[in-house]
Scaffold this active site. Structure first.
Site, mmCIF file in Angstrom:
data_model
loop_
_atom_site.group_PDB
_atom_site.id
_atom_site.type_symbol
_atom_site.label_atom_id
_atom_site.label_comp_id
_atom_site.label_asym_id
_atom_site.label_seq_id
_atom_site.Cartn_x
_atom_site.Cartn_y
_atom_site.Cartn_z
ATOM 1 N N LYS A 229 0.867 -1.182 0.000
ATOM 2 C CA LYS A 229 0.000 0.000 0.000
ATOM 3 C C LYS A 229 0.903 1.231 0.000
ATOM 4 O O LYS A 229 1.681 1.433 0.925
ATOM 5 C CB LYS A 229 -0.901 -0.020 1.247
ATOM 6 C CG LYS A 229 -1.663 1.299 1.489
ATOM 7 C CD LYS A 229 -2.628 1.210 2.681
ATOM 8 C CE LYS A 229 -3.256 2.572 3.015
ATOM 9 N NZ LYS A 229 -4.151 2.546 4.182
ATOM 10 N N ASP A 234 -2.800 10.180 3.233
ATOM 11 C CA ASP A 234 -4.176 9.753 3.470
ATOM 12 C C ASP A 234 -4.879 10.814 4.322
ATOM 13 O O ASP A 234 -4.786 10.807 5.546
ATOM 14 C CB ASP A 234 -4.184 8.389 4.178
ATOM 15 C CG ASP A 234 -5.605 7.892 4.435
ATOM 16 O OD1 ASP A 234 -6.551 8.487 3.873
ATOM 17 O OD2 ASP A 234 -5.750 6.896 5.185
ATOM 18 N N LYS A 241 -10.352 12.828 7.840
ATOM 19 C CA LYS A 241 -9.829 12.510 9.177
ATOM 20 C C LYS A 241 -9.867 13.773 10.033
ATOM 21 O O LYS A 241 -9.650 14.869 9.518
ATOM 22 C CB LYS A 241 -8.372 12.045 9.063
ATOM 23 C CG LYS A 241 -8.200 10.639 8.539
ATOM 24 C CD LYS A 241 -6.724 10.239 8.549
ATOM 25 C CE LYS A 241 -6.504 8.885 7.905
ATOM 26 N NZ LYS A 241 -7.087 7.767 8.665
ATOM 27 N N ASP A 252 1.415 6.517 5.435
ATOM 28 C CA ASP A 252 0.482 5.536 4.889
ATOM 29 C C ASP A 252 1.030 4.845 3.634
ATOM 30 O O ASP A 252 0.389 3.983 3.068
ATOM 31 C CB ASP A 252 -0.861 6.224 4.594
ATOM 32 C CG ASP A 252 -2.040 5.298 4.819
ATOM 33 O OD1 ASP A 252 -1.869 4.286 5.532
ATOM 34 O OD2 ASP A 252 -3.121 5.564 4.265
ATOM 35 N N ASP A 311 -12.206 6.833 3.827
ATOM 36 C CA ASP A 311 -10.972 6.662 4.598
ATOM 37 C C ASP A 311 -10.530 5.195 4.638
ATOM 38 O O ASP A 311 -9.425 4.889 5.056
ATOM 39 C CB ASP A 311 -11.164 7.221 6.015
ATOM 40 C CG ASP A 311 -9.842 7.476 6.717
ATOM 41 O OD1 ASP A 311 -8.797 7.449 6.030
ATOM 42 O OD2 ASP A 311 -9.856 7.698 7.942
ATOM 43 N N GLU A 313 -9.499 3.492 2.284
ATOM 44 C CA GLU A 313 -9.064 3.587 0.883
ATOM 45 C C GLU A 313 -7.976 2.584 0.536
ATOM 46 O O GLU A 313 -7.835 2.201 -0.632
ATOM 47 C CB GLU A 313 -8.578 5.016 0.592
ATOM 48 C CG GLU A 313 -7.127 5.331 0.985
ATOM 49 C CD GLU A 313 -6.825 5.137 2.470
ATOM 50 O OE1 GLU A 313 -7.755 5.239 3.290
ATOM 51 O OE2 GLU A 313 -5.662 4.878 2.809
ATOM 52 N N ARG A 315 -7.631 -0.558 1.112
ATOM 53 C CA ARG A 315 -8.151 -1.816 0.559
ATOM 54 C C ARG A 315 -8.643 -1.631 -0.869
ATOM 55 O O ARG A 315 -8.621 -2.559 -1.667
ATOM 56 C CB ARG A 315 -9.243 -2.371 1.494
ATOM 57 C CG ARG A 315 -10.414 -1.448 1.684
ATOM 58 C CD ARG A 315 -11.272 -1.824 2.896
ATOM 59 N NE ARG A 315 -10.693 -1.358 4.160
ATOM 60 C CZ ARG A 315 -11.247 -1.562 5.343
ATOM 61 N NH1 ARG A 315 -12.387 -2.230 5.446
ATOM 62 N NH2 ARG A 315 -10.671 -1.105 6.442
HETATM 63 N N1 BES Z 1 -4.261 4.596 6.876
HETATM 64 C C1 BES Z 1 -5.367 4.342 7.708
HETATM 65 C C2 BES Z 1 -5.050 3.385 8.854
HETATM 66 C C3 BES Z 1 -4.083 3.895 9.880
HETATM 67 C C4 BES Z 1 -4.559 4.564 10.994
HETATM 68 C C5 BES Z 1 -2.749 3.667 9.761
HETATM 69 C C6 BES Z 1 -3.672 5.009 11.948
HETATM 70 C C7 BES Z 1 -1.869 4.121 10.711
HETATM 71 C C8 BES Z 1 -2.325 4.791 11.801
HETATM 72 C C9 BES Z 1 -6.503 3.732 6.901
HETATM 73 O O1 BES Z 1 -6.594 4.140 5.594
HETATM 74 C C10 BES Z 1 -7.775 4.122 7.600
HETATM 75 O O2 BES Z 1 -8.017 5.275 7.706
HETATM 76 N N2 BES Z 1 -8.504 3.137 8.071
HETATM 77 C C11 BES Z 1 -9.712 3.372 8.773
HETATM 78 C C12 BES Z 1 -10.695 2.298 8.380
HETATM 79 C C13 BES Z 1 -12.094 2.554 8.813
HETATM 80 C C14 BES Z 1 -12.651 3.767 8.071
HETATM 81 C C15 BES Z 1 -12.912 1.341 8.528
HETATM 82 C C16 BES Z 1 -9.419 3.301 10.283
HETATM 83 O O3 BES Z 1 -8.565 2.538 10.697
HETATM 84 O O4 BES Z 1 -10.032 4.064 11.019
HETATM 85 ZN ZN ZN Z 2 -4.809 4.732 4.690
HETATM 86 ZN ZN ZN Z 3 -7.688 5.941 5.328
#
Ligand code: BES
Ligand code: ZN
Ligand code: ZN
Length: 465
Positions: A229, A234, A241, A252, A311, A313, A315
């Site tokens: 990834k 992000d 966010k 990210d 968010d 994204e 996946r």
């Molecule tokens: N890049 C983030 C995950 C992340 C969060 C990595 C904190 C490192 C530190 C990912 O894209 C994301 O935002 N995931 C969301 C998923 C949710 C919307 C289902 C998350 O983890 O809140």
């Molecule tokens: Zn992300």
């Molecule tokens: Zn994200």
């Protein structure tokens, strides 16, 4: 700072590892005691007069040695000595190298007046160079590749965006003899990678798919695909966010950076495996042309995806890259690396990589490599009940779970939908959301990118039969 293997000691400072028992027998015991040194793990005491840096260890385990070497190297760098010497043997040389190289790592390129250390030479004294030479060289290659990954992770999103990420991959390919193919948006459209393209649509930078190939001179024992990834930023997209969660989201891209670091390591180790790296380099931004919650995306595989949260994204990028990778390469192993979910940190803590997949044997093997290489990894189990939570009322699958628990696993299960039947047991997903970045030092990690995945997977590839 140069690190050399030597037969005997020649330096300003001698670094000594001491546990409670060996401390009592030490020539300088009284002086050390007076200075308050009692050989606690990670405590250090400088005896400038005698040129000794005493380092406390609980045991001779690699974890304890690596950890104290990270403290020792920081102390040495802050002192005004030119050189220091560590005693090493075959069993601990890898840990010492990791402690010195990774614990002493600094990323200063955005400082206008970086502190300069006087420390120029580190000697590792070992009695018999021939016995440890190859272990030493391998440890240096892997530690340097880990620092290479850290450098990219730490680079700010203005400097490291999808096009510059692709340029960096081209540069690595050139210097390390790898084949390199870059797909721009035109090619991605031709490949029907509409899920990945949607994520990058509101960015001013074109999305890129990076494909690097390493082929050994001799016949390859196995073929491996590594998928990363590479979200160079992000913001969360329209499901924006909150301000405080957005800070650090330059990291990210750490999955993609780890994959490049592994390519650097294995090409320098000249391993006899064929390895392909696929990185989806994309920036997730907001704007009038941003993809939205409520959109339905048609992924490369034809599976339709309801977007309920922009968010989630990573996946959406990975599902297309995984599908592409399965078409391009018939691999024996397929590993993806992603800072995919905050939930993985909740589940395992911020130090541990989450490992998911169907093959217990393969999971067991990578956990062994994690331990041997000094990384922390733990498995998170799939189950069919969590899988059902990805149901969508309008499309084949939703990009988020309908329930708030088990988010790391449901993200893994989303990816699983894009793994073809014949590849189920060959695939593992590594969630490095916690382990890839740190805001405070731990073990041999310092502020910023850690290079998670590089040591673990380099070790796994070194041990392929
Ligand atoms: N890049 C983030 C995950 C992340 C969060 C990595 C904190 C490192 C530190 C990912 O894209 C994301 O935002 N995931 C969301 C998923 C949710 C919307 C289902 C998350 O983890 O809140
Ligand atoms: Zn992300
Ligand atoms: Zn994200």
């Amino acid at each position: 700072m140069k690190i050399d293997l030597v037969n005997d000691i020649k330096s300003d400072i001698k670094v000594e590892f001491l546990d409670v028992k060996s401390l009592k027998k030490h020539k300088q015991y009284k002086t050390l005691q007076r200075a308050g040194f009692s050989a606690d793990q990670d405590s250090v005491c400088f005896l400038h007069e005698t040129g000794i840096l005493a380092c406390g260890i609980e045991s001779n385990s690699n974890d304890d040695i690596r950890s104290v070497c990270s403290v020792a190297i920081k102390t040495l760098k802050a002192s005004s000595n030119n050189s220091a010497c560590f005693n090493v043997d075959k069993t601990n040389i890898q840990a010492v190298v990791e402690g010195i190289v990774l614990g002493g790592y600094e990323y200063n390129i955005y400082k206008s007046k970086p502190k300069k250390s006087k420390l120029k030479n580190i000697y590792l004294a070992c009695g018999n160079i021939a016995k440890v030479q190859s272990t030493f060289e391998e440890a240096i290659i892997i530690a340097d590749a880990t620092c290479f990954t850290r450098d990219i992770v730490n680079t700010i999103p203005e400097d490291l965006n999808p096009p510059t990420f692709a340029d960096l991959a081209k540069k690595l390919a050139k210097s390390n003899g790898l084949a390199c193919e870059i797909l721009g948006e035109k090619e991605l459209r031709k490949e029907k990678m509409e899920s990945m393209l949607a994520v990058g649509r509101a960015s001013r930078h074109d999305s890129k798919l990076i494909h690097l190939t390493y082929k050994p001179k001799q016949k390859a024992k196995k073929v491996i695909s590594l998928i990363g990834k590479g979200l160079t930023y992000d913001s969360g997209g329209l499901s924006l966010k909150p301000g405080t969660s957005m800070v650090t989201m330059k990291m990210d891209k750490a999955g993609g950076c780890a994959v490049l670091g592994i390519m650097k390591a294995i090409s320098e180790l000249k391993l006899d495996v064929e390895v392909h790296a696929f990185v989806g380099a994309v920036e997730n931004m907001i704007g009038g042309d941003a993809y939205k919650p409520d959109d339905v995306l048609v992924s490369r595989s034809g599976t339709t995806i309801e977007v309920r949260n922009t968010d989630a994204e990573g996946r959406l990028v990975l599902c297309d890259v995984l599908d592409y990778a399965q078409d391009k390469v018939k691999a024996d192993y397929m590993f993806d690396f992603a800072t995919l979910t905050g939930a993985c940190m909740v589940a395992l803590g911020q130090y541990t990589t989450g490992v998911m997949g169907h093959s217990s044997k393969l999971k067991h093997e990578v956990l062994r490599s994690a331990t041997a290489s000094g990384e922390l990894a733990g498995t998170l189990p799939f189950n069919r009940h969590l899988k059902k939570l990805l149901k969508s009322g309008i499309a084949d699958v939703s990009n988020i779970s309908s329930k708030p628990y088990g988010g790391a696993i449901t993200a893994g299960l989303f990816l699983d939908r894009f793994i073809r039947e014949e590849n189920k047991d060959k695939w593992l997903h590594f969630d490095i959301a916690g382990s890839a970045y740190t805001d405070s030092p731990w073990d041999c990690n310092v502020y910023g990118g850690t290079g998670a995945g590089v040591r673990m997977i380099s070790n796994f590839l070194q041990n392929i039969k």
